[in-house]
Design a protein around this motif. Structure first.
Motif, PDB file in Angstrom:
ATOM      1  N   PRO A  86      13.392   3.363   0.530  1.00 47.19           N
ATOM      2  CA  PRO A  86      12.179   2.804   1.142  1.00 47.19           C
ATOM      3  C   PRO A  86      12.317   2.517   2.636  1.00 47.19           C
ATOM      4  O   PRO A  86      11.344   2.624   3.377  1.00 47.19           O
ATOM      5  N   VAL A  87      13.511   2.181   3.089  1.00 51.93           N
ATOM      6  CA  VAL A  87      13.697   1.919   4.522  1.00 51.93           C
ATOM      7  C   VAL A  87      13.419   3.189   5.322  1.00 51.93           C
ATOM      8  O   VAL A  87      12.718   3.156   6.344  1.00 51.93           O
ATOM      9  N   ILE A 142      10.418   4.087   8.091  1.00 52.76           N
ATOM     10  CA  ILE A 142      10.716   4.636   9.416  1.00 52.76           C
ATOM     11  C   ILE A 142       9.930   5.914   9.644  1.00 52.76           C
ATOM     12  O   ILE A 142       9.315   6.103  10.708  1.00 52.76           O
ATOM     13  N   ILE A 143       9.920   6.799   8.674  1.00 50.11           N
ATOM     14  CA  ILE A 143       9.175   8.056   8.808  1.00 50.11           C
ATOM     15  C   ILE A 143       7.687   7.777   8.947  1.00 50.11           C
ATOM     16  O   ILE A 143       6.996   8.372   9.782  1.00 50.11           O
ATOM     17  N   VAL A 154       0.232   7.856   2.451  1.00 48.52           N
ATOM     18  CA  VAL A 154       0.091   8.469   1.122  1.00 48.52           C
ATOM     19  C   VAL A 154       1.035   9.657   1.001  1.00 48.52           C
ATOM     20  O   VAL A 154       1.675   9.872  -0.037  1.00 48.52           O
ATOM     21  N   TRP A 155       1.146  10.447   2.064  1.00 45.52           N
ATOM     22  CA  TRP A 155       2.002  11.627   2.039  1.00 45.52           C
ATOM     23  C   TRP A 155       3.481  11.259   1.963  1.00 45.52           C
ATOM     24  O   TRP A 155       4.247  11.894   1.241  1.00 45.52           O
ATOM     25  N   VAL A 156       3.884  10.201   2.690  1.00 43.23           N
ATOM     26  CA  VAL A 156       5.287   9.801   2.715  1.00 43.23           C
ATOM     27  C   VAL A 156       5.701   9.233   1.371  1.00 43.23           C
ATOM     28  O   VAL A 156       6.795   9.502   0.872  1.00 43.23           O
ATOM     29  N   TRP A 157       4.838   8.425   0.749  1.00 41.21           N
ATOM     30  CA  TRP A 157       5.180   7.847  -0.539  1.00 41.21           C
ATOM     31  C   TRP A 157       4.634   8.726  -1.588  1.00 41.21           C
ATOM     32  O   TRP A 157       4.541   8.824  -2.605  1.00 41.21           O
TER      33      TRP A 157
END
Length: 82
Positions: free
Chosen positions: A22-23, A27-28, A79-82
């Motif tokens: 998650p960190v 960051i992303i 939404v895309w990152v997670w």
């Protein structure tokens, strides 16, 4: 990260596991959020260089549009990152 992901299959898998942390996802997402805002604001300034939105009313409207579009893009990036 690109170099590591292309070096070998083991490094690709290790990078995939690292990016599920998650960190790293935060960051992303933060980097993508900054880039999204910068992109939208940059387009606004290019339009202003062409003479669009140079009045006080147009500037305020442009600022509102920048914030709204940026928020939409930032949510989509999340939404895309997670």
């Amino acid at each position: 990260m690109l170099d590591a992901s292309l070096a070998s299959e083991e490094q690709f898998v290790a990078l995939q596991e690292t990016l599920t942390n998650p960190v790293w996802q935060v960051i992303i997402w933060a980097v993508l959020a900054a880039l999204a805002y910068h992109l939208v604001a940059g387009v606004r300034h290019m339009l202003m260089d062409c003479g669009l939105g140079e009045s006080l009313k147009g500037g305020r409207l442009g600022a509102i549009v920048v914030v709204v579009l940026s928020v939409v893009l930032i949510v989509l990036a999340g939404v895309w990152v997670w």
